[in-house]
Design a protein around this motif. Structure first.
Motif, PDB file in Angstrom:
ATOM      1  N   PRO A  13       0.821  -1.205   0.000  1.00  0.00           N
ATOM      2  CA  PRO A  13       0.000   0.000   0.000  1.00  0.00           C
ATOM      3  C   PRO A  13       0.867   1.273   0.000  1.00  0.00           C
ATOM      4  O   PRO A  13       2.087   1.200   0.100  1.00  0.00           O
ATOM      5  CB  PRO A  13      -0.734  -0.101   1.345  1.00  0.00           C
ATOM      6  CG  PRO A  13       0.280  -0.741   2.252  1.00  0.00           C
ATOM      7  CD  PRO A  13       1.017  -1.728   1.361  1.00  0.00           C
ATOM      8  N   VAL A  14       0.206   2.413  -0.083  1.00  0.00           N
ATOM      9  CA  VAL A  14       0.871   3.710   0.062  1.00  0.00           C
ATOM     10  C   VAL A  14       1.331   3.815   1.514  1.00  0.00           C
ATOM     11  O   VAL A  14       0.571   3.538   2.438  1.00  0.00           O
ATOM     12  CB  VAL A  14      -0.095   4.873  -0.254  1.00  0.00           C
ATOM     13  CG1 VAL A  14       0.611   6.204  -0.098  1.00  0.00           C
ATOM     14  CG2 VAL A  14      -0.694   4.712  -1.638  1.00  0.00           C
ATOM     15  N   THR A  15       2.598   4.201   1.714  1.00  0.00           N
ATOM     16  CA  THR A  15       3.152   4.311   3.062  1.00  0.00           C
ATOM     17  C   THR A  15       3.609   5.736   3.349  1.00  0.00           C
ATOM     18  O   THR A  15       3.681   6.568   2.442  1.00  0.00           O
ATOM     19  CB  THR A  15       4.368   3.379   3.242  1.00  0.00           C
ATOM     20  OG1 THR A  15       5.456   3.895   2.448  1.00  0.00           O
ATOM     21  CG2 THR A  15       4.048   1.943   2.844  1.00  0.00           C
ATOM     22  N   GLU A  48      -5.899  -2.078  -7.844  1.00  0.00           N
ATOM     23  CA  GLU A  48      -5.422  -0.855  -8.490  1.00  0.00           C
ATOM     24  C   GLU A  48      -6.349   0.306  -8.157  1.00  0.00           C
ATOM     25  O   GLU A  48      -5.889   1.404  -7.835  1.00  0.00           O
ATOM     26  CB  GLU A  48      -5.362  -1.068 -10.000  1.00  0.00           C
ATOM     27  CG  GLU A  48      -4.944   0.164 -10.767  1.00  0.00           C
ATOM     28  CD  GLU A  48      -4.901  -0.100 -12.256  1.00  0.00           C
ATOM     29  OE1 GLU A  48      -5.660   0.566 -12.989  1.00  0.00           O
ATOM     30  OE2 GLU A  48      -4.104  -0.959 -12.681  1.00  0.00           O
ATOM     31  N   GLN A  49      -7.644   0.060  -8.219  1.00  0.00           N
ATOM     32  CA  GLN A  49      -8.622   1.104  -7.909  1.00  0.00           C
ATOM     33  C   GLN A  49      -8.415   1.636  -6.492  1.00  0.00           C
ATOM     34  O   GLN A  49      -8.441   2.840  -6.269  1.00  0.00           O
ATOM     35  CB  GLN A  49     -10.038   0.568  -8.068  1.00  0.00           C
ATOM     36  CG  GLN A  49     -11.100   1.587  -7.740  1.00  0.00           C
ATOM     37  CD  GLN A  49     -12.519   1.007  -7.834  1.00  0.00           C
ATOM     38  OE1 GLN A  49     -12.732  -0.062  -8.393  1.00  0.00           O
ATOM     39  NE2 GLN A  49     -13.463   1.731  -7.292  1.00  0.00           N
ATOM     40  N   GLN A  50      -8.190   0.736  -5.531  1.00  0.00           N
ATOM     41  CA  GLN A  50      -7.996   1.149  -4.141  1.00  0.00           C
ATOM     42  C   GLN A  50      -6.743   2.010  -4.002  1.00  0.00           C
ATOM     43  O   GLN A  50      -6.759   3.050  -3.356  1.00  0.00           O
ATOM     44  CB  GLN A  50      -7.878  -0.085  -3.229  1.00  0.00           C
ATOM     45  CG  GLN A  50      -7.604   0.247  -1.775  1.00  0.00           C
ATOM     46  CD  GLN A  50      -8.735   0.992  -1.122  1.00  0.00           C
ATOM     47  OE1 GLN A  50      -9.723   0.399  -0.760  1.00  0.00           O
ATOM     48  NE2 GLN A  50      -8.599   2.297  -0.981  1.00  0.00           N
ATOM     49  N   ARG A  51      -5.657   1.590  -4.629  1.00  0.00           N
ATOM     50  CA  ARG A  51      -4.394   2.335  -4.527  1.00  0.00           C
ATOM     51  C   ARG A  51      -4.509   3.703  -5.186  1.00  0.00           C
ATOM     52  O   ARG A  51      -4.015   4.695  -4.649  1.00  0.00           O
ATOM     53  CB  ARG A  51      -3.255   1.507  -5.120  1.00  0.00           C
ATOM     54  CG  ARG A  51      -2.959   0.269  -4.265  1.00  0.00           C
ATOM     55  CD  ARG A  51      -1.888  -0.620  -4.864  1.00  0.00           C
ATOM     56  NE  ARG A  51      -2.471  -1.414  -5.938  1.00  0.00           N
ATOM     57  CZ  ARG A  51      -1.818  -1.804  -7.029  1.00  0.00           C
ATOM     58  NH1 ARG A  51      -0.559  -1.467  -7.206  1.00  0.00           N
ATOM     59  NH2 ARG A  51      -2.423  -2.530  -7.949  1.00  0.00           N
ATOM     60  N   LEU A  52      -5.181   3.764  -6.325  1.00  0.00           N
ATOM     61  CA  LEU A  52      -5.400   5.061  -6.975  1.00  0.00           C
ATOM     62  C   LEU A  52      -6.278   5.958  -6.109  1.00  0.00           C
ATOM     63  O   LEU A  52      -6.000   7.158  -5.977  1.00  0.00           O
ATOM     64  CB  LEU A  52      -6.041   4.867  -8.354  1.00  0.00           C
ATOM     65  CG  LEU A  52      -5.143   4.266  -9.433  1.00  0.00           C
ATOM     66  CD1 LEU A  52      -5.974   3.885 -10.652  1.00  0.00           C
ATOM     67  CD2 LEU A  52      -4.012   5.211  -9.796  1.00  0.00           C
TER      68      LEU A  52
END
Length: 167
Positions: A13-15, A48-52
């Motif tokens: 995930p984004v950190t 991908e949708q969640q990360r975007l």
């Protein structure tokens, strides 16, 4: 001439390590694209949708940031968005060796693209998405390493998984 940069990654995930690099790079560029690279060799934990969504939510009030997903070569994405710079974060010496090889290849493919390396702040050197995913898979608490938006999203899912395992 505008200074346009692409920060590629999987962000899975984004950190806080990612956001540290992004926020410190912002003053260096007129436009910074965060490029979520699709890698057929990696199976992400988060869609991908969640990360975007996470990236767009984190930077919704920052007009200098654009968020996109791309296939193929990073230098091709640079061409598509008009970027002459690629941003990479470095935690340790071995990160530099790996990233330098990629930077050299990118430069040989598109000679006007420069890779800019920023070192992470010491408090973020141990943060890697791979480690975060491993801790999550084992029901550990990674909240101190994640932006609030990501934290809220993940912990809702983690609690559901924990509850399912217990019953």
């Amino acid at each position: 001439m505008k200074r346009i940069c692409l920060f590629p990654g999987t962000f899975d995930p984004v950190t806080l390590g990612h956001t540290d690099i992004i926020e410190r790079a912002l003053p260096l560029f007129d436009k910074l694209y965060i490029g979520l690279g699709r890698n057929v060799n990696k199976v992400p934990m988060f869609s991908e949708q969640q990360r975007l969504e996470w990236l767009r939510e984190i930077y919704k009030d920052e007009p200098k940031i654009g968020v996109l997903a791309y296939d193929g070569l990073t230098v091709a994405c640079c061409k598509d968005v008009g970027a002459d710079f690629i941003l990479r974060g470095i935690r340790y010496v071995n990160d530099f060796e790996y990233e330098k090889a990629i930077a050299d290849m990118n430069r040989s493919l598109k000679d006007n693209v420069e890779t800019i390396f920023l070192t992470t702040l010491p408090k973020y050197t141990s943060i890697a998405s791979t480690l975060i995913r491993d801790v999550l898979r084992n029901n550990g608490d990674v909240s101190e390493f994640l932006p609030d938006v990501v934290k809220k999203s993940i912990f809702g899912k983690t609690k559901k998984r924990l509850a399912h395992r217990v019953s």
